[in-house]
Enzyme design. Sequence first.
Site, short mmCIF file in Angstrom:
data_model
loop_
_atom_site.label_atom_id
_atom_site.label_comp_id
_atom_site.label_asym_id
_atom_site.label_seq_id
_atom_site.Cartn_x
_atom_site.Cartn_y
_atom_site.Cartn_z
N GLU A 113 64.22 15.42 24.35
CA GLU A 113 64.17 14.95 25.74
C GLU A 113 63.34 13.67 25.85
O GLU A 113 63.74 12.70 26.48
CB GLU A 113 63.58 16.04 26.62
N GLU B 57 49.93 15.80 24.06
CA GLU B 57 50.37 16.61 25.20
C GLU B 57 50.16 18.10 24.91
O GLU B 57 49.69 18.85 25.77
CB GLU B 57 51.86 16.34 25.47
#
Length: 430
Positions: free
Chosen positions: A70, A142
Site C-alpha cells: 500500500e 511506524e
Amino acid sequence: METLTYKQLNETVYQETLDNGLKVFLLAKPEMAKTFGIFTTNYGSIDQTFTPIGKDEKVTVPEGIAHFLEHKLFEKEDRDVFQDFTKQGASANAFTSFTKTAYLFSATSQIEKNVETLLDFVQDPYFSEESVEKEKGIIGQEIRMYDDQPDWRSFFGTIQSLYHKHPVKVDIAGTVDSIQDITKDDLYTCYETFYHPSNMVLFVAGNIDPEKMMEQIRTNQNSKEFKEIPTIERSYPDEPVAVAKAEDSITMPVTTAKAMIGVKENVSSLTGEELLRAELLSGMILDFYFSKSGAFYEQLYKEDLIDSSFQYETELDRQFGFTILGGDSRKPDELAKRVKEMLHQLREESISEEDFKRMKRKKIGQFMRALNSLEFIANQFTHYHTLGVDLFDVLPVIESLTTEDVDQYVENWIKEECISVFQVKPQPNA
C-alpha cells in the site's frame, strides 16, 4: 449500466461490471459539495499464503507485505502521487486492514481528473530495490511507534491471545524483522495476484453525473491491458475453536493498568447475511448492556472498576471474528472477572419486547445518521460487498430481527473456552 433503487432510503446506485472484471458502483449526491472515491482490493494482511497467478505451488510471503505494498504504490519513479492529488485540490489517503487494502480521495473540484489519477496510480506499480530498502526504514519507525502505544498493544495482545495460528494475530504492519525480508519481487508477486481488476471494487459517491462518470471509467479501463481474469487461491491454517491463551499480559510504562476481555467468534460456517445479522445482534446487545447507559456499565462504574476509557467492538469478517471489551482499571483482575461473569450472565438475561424495540430504533437511527457521510457509505458498501451483502439492505435486516434471534445468538455466543483476558500492567518502577 444497471440501476439499483432503494425506495425506503430514497437512494439509487448505478453499477456495472466491466470487461476486465472491475466492479464499479456510483452514487449520485447532487446536494453534496464533496465527492469521495475509494478503490479497494479484496486483499489484506491475513492473505499471507496463496498460489501466485501463473504458478502451481503455494507461497508464504513475509508478514506485513500488504501494508508495505500500500505504501509503495504511492511512490513512482519520478514523483509521489500524493502531490498529484494535492495539485488537483484533493485529499488522498489509503489503509490496509485484515482483509482489504483501499485507496481513496475526497475533493470538491476536478473530480474526473482525480478519479483518473486514482485508477492510474493503483494500476501502475513501480518498485525498485533501492526504494524498497528505503521504505523498510520508514515502516520500521511506524511499527516501533505503535509498539509504544498501550492501546494498540492491548488490542493486538488480545487478538494474539485468542488465536493459535490464524494470521489475524499478526500486526497488520508486520514486525520490524518480518519487513526486512520483503523484496521487490515479493511485491510484484502480491500485486499481480491480488490487484487484478476482477478482485477490486471502485465506489464513487457525491456530486457526479453517473452516465458521464461510468463512461470515463470504461474508457480508462479499456485503454489498459490486463491478464485474463484469474482464480485466486488463498490458504489459511486450521484454527481451533478454543482460545490460544486464557490469560496473558505485558508490562509497559503506564500509570493505570488496562484489562481487555476477548471473545473468539466462530464464523467459519456463516454466509454473508448471517455474518451481517451476527454483527448487528452483537453490536445491539453490547450497546444495551455495556454502553454508558447500559445496566452492566453502570454496575462496573459503581464498583469503581472502569472509567470513561471503557469500550467494546466486534469485528466479523471472512475467516475470523472477535469481540473485545475493556479499558483502563485500577483493579484489572476484578474487572476481567466481572466482565466475564456478565458475559455468561447474558444467557440468563432476557430482553423484553419493549426494550428490543428501543434497541432496534436506536440502531436504525445510528445507521440513518451514518448515511449522511459519503465516507461511511463508500467504505461500508465496499466492505459488505466483499461479504456478499448490500449496505442498503442493512435497514430491512435490522427491522427483521426479533427477540428470538437475540436468545438464539446469545445461546451460541459466550463459551468459557472462547474467552481470553489480556492485561497491560504498569512496570514496577513506573
